[in-house]
Enzyme design. Structure first.
Site, PDB file in Angstrom:
ATOM      1  N   HIS A  42       0.812  -1.213   0.000  1.00 20.16           N
ATOM      2  CA  HIS A  42       0.000   0.000   0.000  1.00 20.16           C
ATOM      3  C   HIS A  42       0.849   1.269   0.000  1.00 20.16           C
ATOM      4  O   HIS A  42       0.449   2.276  -0.561  1.00 20.16           O
ATOM      5  CB  HIS A  42      -0.994  -0.024   1.152  1.00 20.16           C
ATOM      6  CG  HIS A  42      -2.201  -0.826   0.803  1.00 20.16           C
ATOM      7  ND1 HIS A  42      -2.329  -2.144   1.149  1.00 20.16           N
ATOM      8  CD2 HIS A  42      -3.296  -0.525   0.072  1.00 20.16           C
ATOM      9  CE1 HIS A  42      -3.466  -2.604   0.661  1.00 20.16           C
ATOM     10  NE2 HIS A  42      -4.077  -1.647   0.005  1.00 20.16           N
TER      11      HIS A  42
ATOM     12  N   ARG B 116     -15.583   3.244   0.171  1.00 16.91           N
ATOM     13  CA  ARG B 116     -15.367   1.889   0.668  1.00 16.91           C
ATOM     14  C   ARG B 116     -15.310   1.904   2.197  1.00 16.91           C
ATOM     15  O   ARG B 116     -14.673   2.785   2.786  1.00 16.91           O
ATOM     16  CB  ARG B 116     -14.056   1.344   0.100  1.00 16.91           C
ATOM     17  CG  ARG B 116     -13.839  -0.105   0.449  1.00 16.91           C
ATOM     18  CD  ARG B 116     -12.681  -0.686  -0.323  1.00 16.91           C
ATOM     19  NE  ARG B 116     -11.402  -0.210   0.206  1.00 16.91           N
ATOM     20  CZ  ARG B 116     -10.231  -0.570  -0.308  1.00 16.91           C
ATOM     21  NH1 ARG B 116     -10.173  -1.368  -1.364  1.00 16.91           N
ATOM     22  NH2 ARG B 116      -9.103  -0.116   0.212  1.00 16.91           N
TER      23      ARG B 116
ATOM     24  N   ARG C 203       1.580  -9.589  -1.625  1.00 14.70           N
ATOM     25  CA  ARG C 203       1.878  -8.411  -2.448  1.00 14.70           C
ATOM     26  C   ARG C 203       2.970  -7.538  -1.845  1.00 14.70           C
ATOM     27  O   ARG C 203       3.465  -6.609  -2.469  1.00 14.70           O
ATOM     28  CB  ARG C 203       0.589  -7.591  -2.688  1.00 14.70           C
ATOM     29  CG  ARG C 203      -0.026  -7.025  -1.430  1.00 14.70           C
ATOM     30  CD  ARG C 203      -1.474  -6.606  -1.673  1.00 14.70           C
ATOM     31  NE  ARG C 203      -1.638  -5.192  -1.939  1.00 14.70           N
ATOM     32  CZ  ARG C 203      -2.810  -4.578  -2.042  1.00 14.70           C
ATOM     33  NH1 ARG C 203      -3.934  -5.279  -1.921  1.00 14.70           N
ATOM     34  NH2 ARG C 203      -2.895  -3.302  -2.275  1.00 14.70           N
TER      35      ARG C 203
ATOM     36  N   CYS D  77     -10.929  -1.323 -10.001  1.00 13.94           N
ATOM     37  CA  CYS D  77     -10.277  -0.223  -9.277  1.00 13.94           C
ATOM     38  C   CYS D  77      -8.871  -0.578  -8.811  1.00 13.94           C
ATOM     39  O   CYS D  77      -8.235   0.197  -8.118  1.00 13.94           O
ATOM     40  CB  CYS D  77     -11.125   0.227  -8.094  1.00 13.94           C
ATOM     41  SG  CYS D  77     -11.277  -1.031  -6.832  1.00 13.94           S
TER      42      CYS D  77
HETATM   43  C1  PEP Z   1      -7.360  -3.964  -4.725  1.00 11.10           C
HETATM   44  O1  PEP Z   1      -7.156  -4.887  -3.930  1.00 11.10           O
HETATM   45  O2  PEP Z   1      -7.194  -4.065  -5.945  1.00 11.10           O
HETATM   46  C2  PEP Z   1      -7.814  -2.653  -4.215  1.00 11.10           C
HETATM   47  C3  PEP Z   1      -8.143  -1.682  -5.016  1.00 11.10           C
HETATM   48  O3  PEP Z   1      -7.813  -2.486  -2.876  1.00 11.10           O
HETATM   49  P1  PEP Z   1      -6.509  -2.167  -2.007  1.00 11.10           P
HETATM   50  O4  PEP Z   1      -5.352  -1.968  -2.924  1.00 11.10           O
HETATM   51  O5  PEP Z   1      -6.828  -0.981  -1.180  1.00 11.10           O
HETATM   52  O6  PEP Z   1      -6.348  -3.411  -1.170  1.00 11.10           O
HETATM   53 MG    MG Z   2      -7.874  -4.723  -1.924  1.00 13.74          MG
END
Ligand code: PEP
Ligand code: MG
Length: 744
Positions: free
Chosen positions: A354, A497, A630, A667
C-alpha cells in the site's frame, strides 16, 4: 552442528567488507569440516573467480578464473547442484590450474551458492586422501551455502556500489516511476555519533529528555534479550542484558546525565561522553578492552536515535526531500506533507504494498529493495532518484544534475500534453465510451484530488483518514470528511469503501498481531466483528450522503455471502434509526462489493441478488489467486496481474456480471497501467478507476486505439502461456500503432 552453522553465518554477516567476509568464511568452514582446504569462487561477468582460499596458494586469489563450462567448480555452478567426488583428478571435467597448487588434493566437494535462482558463487572443500565426502558433510555445506547466499549477494552489491568517477549509484526496483532531485532525509539509518556541541537552555528539560531516551533504549534491549532467552540463546541474551547494565546511572547512563548537568544539550552530551570513552578504550593495549569501544559506540547511537527520531516522524523538513528508510508504511506517507516529499527510497517493501500504491497515487517517484542504502551515510546529501531506471545517484556532479533536470522538463511536457485532453471524454477511435474514475482517499487535501476529467470517484479508501487520527474518528468527524469528499466531486458519483484496515494497513491505535495478516482480520471481517465501529461508519456515510444521489457504499474483502447479508442488516438498522432521529427520508445508497477474494468469482449469481455493483480489486485478486504476498520482496517477481490466469479471471468476472445484470468496474492498479487499461477495455470493461497520476495518460491512450483492434490482441493474450508473453504482445501492438511514447 546448528551452533557451528550459526556461528559461521553470524561471523560472516558481521563482516564489513566482502574480502573480510570471505576470508572468515573459508577459515571457519575449513575448521568446522576438518578439511585441509576450503575455497570460494564468486561469479563475475560469467566467470568464476577464486576469491578466497585457505589451503590453495594465496597469490592465485583474484587471478584464477574460469567460465562456467570449465572445471569441476564450473560444473557445480552450471548444473546448480553439488559435485562430490572421491578423486577429482580422474573426472573428465578436472582442470589443473598450476598456480593454485592443488596437485595434492583428491577428495572434492563443491556446492553452488544460489540467491533467488541466480548462482552467486561456489564453495569448495578438498582433502588429499581420496574419499567421498559423507552425506552429512555435503548437507552441512549446502545448508551453509544457502544461509550465506543472501549475505554474500548483499556484500557483493555493496562492493559494486561505488563506480564511475566516485559517483555512488544504488539499484532498486521501481515502485513509482519518475525522476526527483533533492537532498536525502534518512530515517532509521546510521546515526552519526558526532553531534554538534550545543549548550542547553534548560538543564531540567534536557535531563528529562536524556533520561527518557535512556529508559526507552533499556526497554528495547530488555525486549531483545528476552526474545533470545525465549529462543534458548542465553549466551546472546546475556550480551544484551550486559549492554543494558551499561546504561545504568552508575555507568554510561549516569555519565550522559552528568554531561547534561554540565550544560550540554542531550544529543551533544551523549555524543561527547561516547567519543571520550571510545578514545580512552581505543588507546588501551588489551585487545579485549579495545573492542569495548564498539559497545560504547553502539549504545551511544541507540540513545541518540531515541533523541533524534523517537517516533517515526514528527517534524517537517524545510525543503522537499527524498525520504530514505528501511521501510515506509501507508500511515507514514499519508502523514508526510506532500509538498515536502520529492521521492521515496526504501531498503525493503514490495511494489504492490500500500505504501507503493500511495506513492503512485501521490505521483512521487519511489524505489524499493535498495540494499545497503542505510549502511552508507547519505543523509542530507544531494540525490538524484531516477525511478524510471531503478537508480539512485548520490552526490551527482553538476553536469549529471543538469541532465536530469532536462529529463524532468521532458516528462513535465509530456504530462502537459496528456492533461490537455483530459476534459475530452475517453472514447476509443471506434466510438466506445470508457468511463474513467479516480481512486482517492490517499491524499489529505482531498479537494486537489478531483481531476476535472474524471467521471467521479470510483474508490474512496476510508482507511486513510482513519490512519491519520490518534484514535477512531468520531461520527461527527467522519461525516465532515465524507461530506468534503462528496462536495469535492460536485454532482459526480462517489464510491466510498468501508474500512479496509488489516493486512499492511495498520491503524496506529488498533494494533493487530497476526502471522498471516493478508489472510487474517482485514476489511469487512474486522468491521463485522466490531458492529459499534461499523455502524458508526455507516451512519456517518449515510448522513454525509443525505438526500443526494452521489453516494455508493463498497465493501472490502468479502469472501462470504453472509458478510453481505449482515452488512445489509446493519445498513438497514443505521438507515431506519437515522430517518427517525432526523425526522427525514435519507437516500438509500447503492451498495457494492469488492471482487478481490477469488471465492466470490464463483458466486456472482448470488452476489447479484444482494448488491447493485461489483468493483474488481485486481491487486488483491492477484495476490490471492497467485498465492503471492503483495508485500514480500522475495516473491515480488511472481506478483503479476498479467498472468494469463488473472486475465481469464478478469474476463470471467466481467462476463458473469453482465450475465447477472451487475454493474462492474475495476479499481486495482491494473486499471491505471497502460497495458492493463488496454486489456480491460478489450475485455469489455467500460469503467476503470485509477489514481490521479494515471488518469490523463490513460485517457490520452484510449482515445488513440480502436476497440476492435484491441479485441484481436486480447484473443492472443488469453492464449499465451505467461505474463512476459502477454506483455510482449501488448508491446508489439503499441509499437505497431506508434503508441510507445505514451507508455512511460
Ligand atoms: C485492490 O485490492 O485491488 C484494491 C483496489 O484495494 P486495495 O489496494 O486498497 O487493497
Ligand atoms: Mg484490496
Amino acid at each position: 552442528m546448528l551452533n557451528t552453522l550459526r556461528d559461521i553465518t553470524q561471523a560472516v554477516a558481521a563482516a564489513n567488507t566482502l574480502t573480510a567476509a570471505l576470508s572468515l568464511l573459508v577459515v571457519q568452514t575449513k575448521h568446522a569440516m576438518a578439511t585441509q582446504c576450503c575455497s570460494i569462487y564468486l561469479l563475475e561477468h560469467q566467470q568464476l573467480v577464486l576469491s578466497a582460499t585457505e589451503g590453495l596458494h594465496q597469490s592465485a586469489v583474484g587471478h584464477v578464473r574460469m567460465p562456467l563450462t570449465e572445471g569441476l567448480v564450473g560444473l557445480a555452478a552450471e548444473r546448480e547442484e553439488a559435485v562430490n567426488l572421491a578423486d577429482a583428478r580422474i573426472h573428465p571435467r578436472f582442470k589443473l590450474f598450476p598456480e593454485v597448487e592443488e596437485e595434492e588434493y583428491r577428495a572434492f566437494l563443491a556446492v553452488p551458492i544460489i540467491y533467488q535462482k541466480m548462482v552467486v558463487g561456489v564453495i569448495v572443500v578438498q582433502q588429499p586422501n581420496p574419499r567421498q565426502f559423507s552425506e552429512g558433510e555435503e548437507a552441512f555445506l549446502m545448508t551453509l551455502a544457502a544461509q550465506l547466499a543472501v549475505v554474500i549477494r548483499s556484500l557483493k552489491n555493496k562492493a559494486a556500489i561505488t563506480n564511475v568517477q566516485d559517483q555512488v549509484v544504488f539499484n532498486g526496483t521501481t515502485a513509482s516511476s519518475g525522476i526527483a532531485i533533492a537532498k536525502g532525509l534518512v530515517l532509521g539509518g546510521v546515526i552519526s555519533l558526532e553531534q554538534a556541541d550545543l549548550a542547553c537552555e534548560s538543564i531540567e528539560h534536557e535531563t528529562t529528555r536524556v533520561k527518557l531516551a535512556i529508559s526507552r533504549s533499556k526497554d528495547m534491549l530488555s525486549a531483545i534479550s528476552q526474545r533470545f532467552e525465549r529462543d534458548k540463546a542465553e549466551d546472546v541474551a546475556s550480551i544484551f542484558s550486559a549492554f543494558k547494565l551499561l546504561l545504568d546511572d552508575s555507568s554510561l547512563g549516569g555519565e550522559y546525565i552528568r554531561e547534561v548537568a554540565a550544560g550540554w544539550r542531550a544529543e551533544s552530551a551523549v555524543s561527547r561522553v561516547s567519543i571520550r570513552y571510545i578514545d580512552q578504550f581505543l588507546a588501551m593495549d588489551d585487545p579485549y578492552l579495545k573492542e569495548r569501544a564498539s559497545d560504547i559506540r553502539e549504545l551511544g547511537q541507540k540513545v541518540l536515535r531515541q533523541l533524534i527520531e523517537p517516533d517515526r516522524l514528527e517534524f517537517e523538513p524545510e525543503t522537499p526531500v527524498i525520504l530514505v528508510a528501511k521501510e515506509v508504511d501507508a500511515t507514514m506517507l499519508a502523514e508526510f506533507p506532500r509538498h515536502k516529499l520529492a521521492g521515496i527510497v526504501t531498503k525493503l517493501g514490495g511494489v504492490n504494498a500500500h505504501a507503493a500504491i500511495l506513492a503512485r497515487a501521490l505521483g512521487v517517484p519511489a524505489l524499493v529493495g535498495v540494499e545497503q542504502v542505510l549502511e552508507t551515510n547519505i543523509d542530507n546529501k544531494l540525490l538524484v532518484l531516477n525511478a524510471n531506471r531503478g537508480q539512485l545517484l548520490v552526490s551527482p556532479s553538476p553536469a549529471v544534475v543538469a541532465e536530469y533536470q532536462a529529463l524532468i522538463r521532458v516528462d513535465a511536457e509530456k504530462q502537459k500534453r496528456f492533461s490537455a485532453e483530459l476534459s475530452l471524454p475517453a472514447k476509443t477511435l471506434d466510438g466506445k465510451r470508457i468511463h474513467l474514475y479516480l481512486n482517492a482517499g490517499l491524499l489529505s487535501g482531498i479537494e486537489s484530488d478531483i481531476a476535472d476529467g474524471a467521471d467521479g470517484i470510483g474508490l474512496y479508501r476510508t482507511e486513510i483518514p482513519f490512519m491519520l487520527h490518534q484514535r477512531f474518528p468520531s461520527e461527527a468527524e467522519q461525516i465532515k470528511v465524507y461530506q468534503r469528499v462528496l462536495n469535492a466531486a460536485g454532482d459526480r458519483p462517489v464510491v466510498m469503501r468501508t474500512l479496509d484496515v488489516g493486512g499492511d494497513k495498520p491503524l496506529p491505535y488498533f494494533p493487530i498481531k497476526e502471522d498471516n495478516p493478508f489472510l487474517g482480520w482485514r476489511g469487512i471481517r474486522l468491521s463485522l466483528d466490531h458492529p459499534e465501529l461499523f455502524l458508526m461508519q455507516l451512519r456517518a456515510m449515510l448522513q454525509a450522503g443525505g438526500k443526494g444521489k452521489q453516494l455508493q457504499i463498497l465493501l472490502p474483502m468479502v469472501s462470504n455471502l453472509d458478510e453481505i447479508d449482515q452488512t445489509i442488516e446493519y445498513l438497514d438498522q443505521a438507515y431506519d434509526e437515522l430517518n427517525i432521529e432526523l425526522n427525514s427520508m435519507l437516500t438509500r445508497p447503492k451498495i457494492g462489493v469488492m471482487l478481490e477474494v477469488p471465492a466470490l468469482l464463483y458466486q456472482l449469481d448470488d452476489v447479484a441478488k444482494r448488491v447493485d455493483f461489483v468493483s474488481v480489486g485486481s491487486n488483491d485478486l492477484t495476490q490471492y489467486l497467485l498465492a503471492v504476498d503483495r508485500n514480500n520482496p522475495n516473491v515480488s517477481s511472481l506478483f503479476d496481474s498479467y498472468h494469463p490466469s488473472i486475465l481469464r479471471a478478469l474476463k470471467r468476472a466481467l462476463d458473469e456480471c453482465l450475465l447477472h445484470d451487475l454493474d462492474v468496474s475495476v479499481c486495482g492498479e491494473l486499471a491505471g497501467e497502460p497495458y492493463g487499461a488496454l486489456l480491460l477495455v478489450a475485455m469489455g470493461y467500460t469503467k476503470l478507476s485509477m489514481n490521479q497520476a494515471s488518469l490523463a495518460r490513460i485517457n490520452y491512450l484510449l482515445r488513440r486505439v480502436s476497440h476492435s483492434q484491441l479485441n484481436q490482441v486480447l484473443t492472443i493474450c488469453l492464449s499465451v502461456s505467461n505474463a512476459a508473453q502477454v506483455k510482449q504482445v501488448l508491446f508489439e501492438f503499441t509499437q505497431q500503432h506508434q503508441l510507445e511514447d505514451i507508455l512511460h
